[in-house]
Scaffold this motif. Structure first.
Motif, PDB file in Angstrom:
ATOM      1  N   TYR A   1     -10.108  -1.715 -19.814  1.00 47.79           N
ATOM      2  CA  TYR A   1      -9.494  -0.527 -17.852  1.00 47.79           C
ATOM      3  C   TYR A   1      -8.219  -1.238 -17.603  1.00 47.79           C
ATOM      4  N   ASP A   2      -7.885   0.225 -17.200  1.00 48.43           N
ATOM      5  CA  ASP A   2      -5.923  -0.774 -17.437  1.00 48.43           C
ATOM      6  C   ASP A   2      -5.341  -0.637 -15.730  1.00 48.43           C
ATOM      7  N   TYR A   3      -6.522  -0.839 -14.834  1.00 51.56           N
ATOM      8  CA  TYR A   3      -5.750  -0.774 -13.449  1.00 51.56           C
ATOM      9  C   TYR A   3      -7.288  -1.054 -12.676  1.00 51.56           C
ATOM     10  N   TRP A   4      -7.318  -2.460 -11.639  1.00 50.24           N
ATOM     11  CA  TRP A   4      -8.286  -2.524 -10.993  1.00 50.24           C
ATOM     12  C   TRP A   4      -7.738  -3.070  -9.353  1.00 50.24           C
ATOM     13  N   GLY A   5      -8.519  -2.586  -8.126  1.00 51.33           N
ATOM     14  CA  GLY A   5      -8.080  -2.305  -6.935  1.00 51.33           C
ATOM     15  C   GLY A   5      -8.621  -3.734  -6.432  1.00 51.33           C
TER      16      GLY A   5
ATOM     17  N   PHE B   1     -20.123  -4.713 -14.875  1.00 54.82           N
ATOM     18  CA  PHE B   1     -19.938  -3.069 -14.992  1.00 54.82           C
ATOM     19  C   PHE B   1     -21.186  -2.824 -14.179  1.00 54.82           C
ATOM     20  N   VAL B   2     -20.637  -1.863 -13.738  1.00 51.94           N
ATOM     21  CA  VAL B   2     -22.038  -0.959 -13.298  1.00 51.94           C
ATOM     22  C   VAL B   2     -22.016   0.743 -13.183  1.00 51.94           C
ATOM     23  N   THR B   3     -20.643   1.278 -13.155  1.00 51.44           N
ATOM     24  CA  THR B   3     -20.605   2.013 -13.643  1.00 51.44           C
ATOM     25  C   THR B   3     -19.352   3.691 -13.910  1.00 51.44           C
ATOM     26  N   ARG B   4     -19.182   4.661 -14.686  1.00 50.61           N
ATOM     27  CA  ARG B   4     -17.964   5.155 -14.859  1.00 50.61           C
ATOM     28  C   ARG B   4     -18.541   6.627 -14.940  1.00 50.61           C
ATOM     29  N   VAL B   5     -17.279   7.422 -14.665  1.00 47.37           N
ATOM     30  CA  VAL B   5     -17.024   9.136 -14.897  1.00 47.37           C
ATOM     31  C   VAL B   5     -15.917   9.427 -15.974  1.00 47.37           C
ATOM     32  N   SER B   6     -16.421  10.567 -16.137  1.00 48.19           N
ATOM     33  CA  SER B   6     -14.894  11.243 -17.154  1.00 48.19           C
ATOM     34  C   SER B   6     -14.387  11.690 -16.490  1.00 48.19           C
ATOM     35  N   GLY B   7     -13.111  11.836 -16.945  1.00 49.61           N
ATOM     36  CA  GLY B   7     -11.554  12.338 -16.119  1.00 49.61           C
ATOM     37  C   GLY B   7     -12.334  13.736 -15.397  1.00 49.61           C
ATOM     38  N   SER B   8     -13.133  14.818 -15.769  1.00 43.95           N
ATOM     39  CA  SER B   8     -13.196  16.183 -15.039  1.00 43.95           C
ATOM     40  C   SER B   8     -14.827  15.638 -14.219  1.00 43.95           C
ATOM     41  N   GLY B   9     -14.923  14.391 -14.331  1.00 41.64           N
ATOM     42  CA  GLY B   9     -16.633  14.371 -13.767  1.00 41.64           C
ATOM     43  C   GLY B   9     -17.562  14.707 -13.708  1.00 41.64           C
ATOM     44  N   SER B  10     -17.819  15.210 -15.047  1.00 38.61           N
ATOM     45  CA  SER B  10     -19.002  15.984 -16.060  1.00 38.61           C
ATOM     46  C   SER B  10     -19.721  14.761 -16.221  1.00 38.61           C
ATOM     47  N   ASN B  11     -19.824  13.950 -17.210  1.00 42.01           N
ATOM     48  CA  ASN B  11     -20.008  12.319 -18.043  1.00 42.01           C
ATOM     49  C   ASN B  11     -19.757  11.226 -17.280  1.00 42.01           C
ATOM     50  N   THR B  12     -21.305  10.910 -16.601  1.00 42.38           N
ATOM     51  CA  THR B  12     -21.618   9.619 -15.999  1.00 42.38           C
ATOM     52  C   THR B  12     -21.886   8.412 -17.106  1.00 42.38           C
ATOM     53  N   TYR B  13     -22.202   6.951 -16.860  1.00 42.50           N
ATOM     54  CA  TYR B  13     -23.108   6.390 -17.432  1.00 42.50           C
ATOM     55  C   TYR B  13     -22.880   5.162 -16.593  1.00 42.50           C
TER      56      TYR B  13
ATOM     57  N   THR C   1     -12.204   0.505 -10.280  1.00 41.41           N
ATOM     58  CA  THR C   1     -10.859   1.348 -11.711  1.00 41.41           C
ATOM     59  C   THR C   1     -10.462   2.128 -12.380  1.00 41.41           C
ATOM     60  N   ALA C   2      -9.772   1.960 -13.004  1.00 43.95           N
ATOM     61  CA  ALA C   2      -9.186   3.172 -14.324  1.00 43.95           C
ATOM     62  C   ALA C   2      -9.138   2.603 -15.332  1.00 43.95           C
ATOM     63  N   SER C   3      -8.917   3.721 -16.355  1.00 43.51           N
ATOM     64  CA  SER C   3      -8.498   3.947 -17.494  1.00 43.51           C
ATOM     65  C   SER C   3      -8.425   4.707 -18.247  1.00 43.51           C
ATOM     66  N   ARG C   4      -7.050   4.966 -19.250  1.00 40.13           N
ATOM     67  CA  ARG C   4      -6.627   5.668 -19.389  1.00 40.13           C
ATOM     68  C   ARG C   4      -7.297   6.470 -21.267  1.00 40.13           C
ATOM     69  N   PHE C   5      -8.600   5.749 -21.720  1.00 38.52           N
ATOM     70  CA  PHE C   5      -8.935   5.953 -22.388  1.00 38.52           C
ATOM     71  C   PHE C   5     -10.051   6.650 -22.223  1.00 38.52           C
ATOM     72  N   SER C   6     -10.286   8.222 -23.015  1.00 40.40           N
ATOM     73  CA  SER C   6     -11.595   8.539 -22.499  1.00 40.40           C
ATOM     74  C   SER C   6     -13.243   7.645 -23.179  1.00 40.40           C
ATOM     75  N   ASN C   7     -13.303   6.675 -23.755  1.00 44.14           N
ATOM     76  CA  ASN C   7     -14.422   5.909 -24.041  1.00 44.14           C
ATOM     77  C   ASN C   7     -14.291   4.605 -23.623  1.00 44.14           C
ATOM     78  N   SER C   8     -13.952   4.595 -21.896  1.00 45.81           N
ATOM     79  CA  SER C   8     -13.781   3.451 -21.614  1.00 45.81           C
ATOM     80  C   SER C   8     -15.694   3.674 -21.503  1.00 45.81           C
ATOM     81  N   TYR C   9     -16.070   2.785 -21.306  1.00 43.78           N
ATOM     82  CA  TYR C   9     -17.537   2.502 -20.715  1.00 43.78           C
ATOM     83  C   TYR C   9     -17.448   0.855 -20.109  1.00 43.78           C
ATOM     84  N   SER C  10     -17.975   0.383 -20.818  1.00 43.84           N
ATOM     85  CA  SER C  10     -18.668  -0.832 -19.957  1.00 43.84           C
ATOM     86  C   SER C  10     -18.086  -2.418 -20.378  1.00 43.84           C
TER      87      SER C  10
END
Length: 122
Positions: free
Chosen positions: A109-113, A45-57, A95-104
């Motif tokens: 995650y559902d979809y991968w490039g 895992f490197v990083t993730r961002v919430s749907g709105s962009g307001s939360n990153t990890y 990668t993309a996830s439908r779940f708001s609590n997806s982190y590391s």
């Protein structure tokens, strides 16, 4: 569908910006993330961002060097990578996830490039 781009060969200390364009109409409802895999190593895992962009990890090893952001109007997520190190060499996957609590956890995650290669020379 996720299409990542922007990888390349750079020297240590340089910067790169990766982009990932997603198809579909509900991009803003997905958590977007970046993982990477170096030769002979497990995907990490490197990083993730919430749907709105307001939360990153971020993973500890990229804090203060990498920045994730997204433009929901363009269905695009970015990974700005600064102060690159040879150990950052890897294939980077969007990668993309439908779940708001997806982190590391990659399993959430559902979809991968297909990934884009980043090579940092010393």
């Amino acid at each position: 569908q996720l299409q990542a781009s922007g990888g390349g060969l750079v020297q240590a200390g340089d910067s790169l910006r990766l982009s990932c364009v997603a198809s579909g109409r509900t991009f803003s409802s997905y958590v977007m993330g970046w993982f990477r895999q170096a030769p002979g190593k497990e995907r990490e895992f490197v990083t993730r961002v919430s749907g709105s962009g307001s939360n990153t990890y971020y993973a500890d090893f990229v804090k203060d060097r990498f920045t994730i952001s997204r433009d929901n109007a363009k269905n695009t997520v970015y990974l700005q990578m600064d102060s690159l190190k040879p150990e950052d060499t890897a294939v980077y996957y969007c990668t993309a996830s439908r779940f708001s609590n997806s982190y590391s956890d990659a399993n959430t995650y559902d979809y991968w490039g297909r990934g884009t290669q980043v090579t940092v020379s010393s």
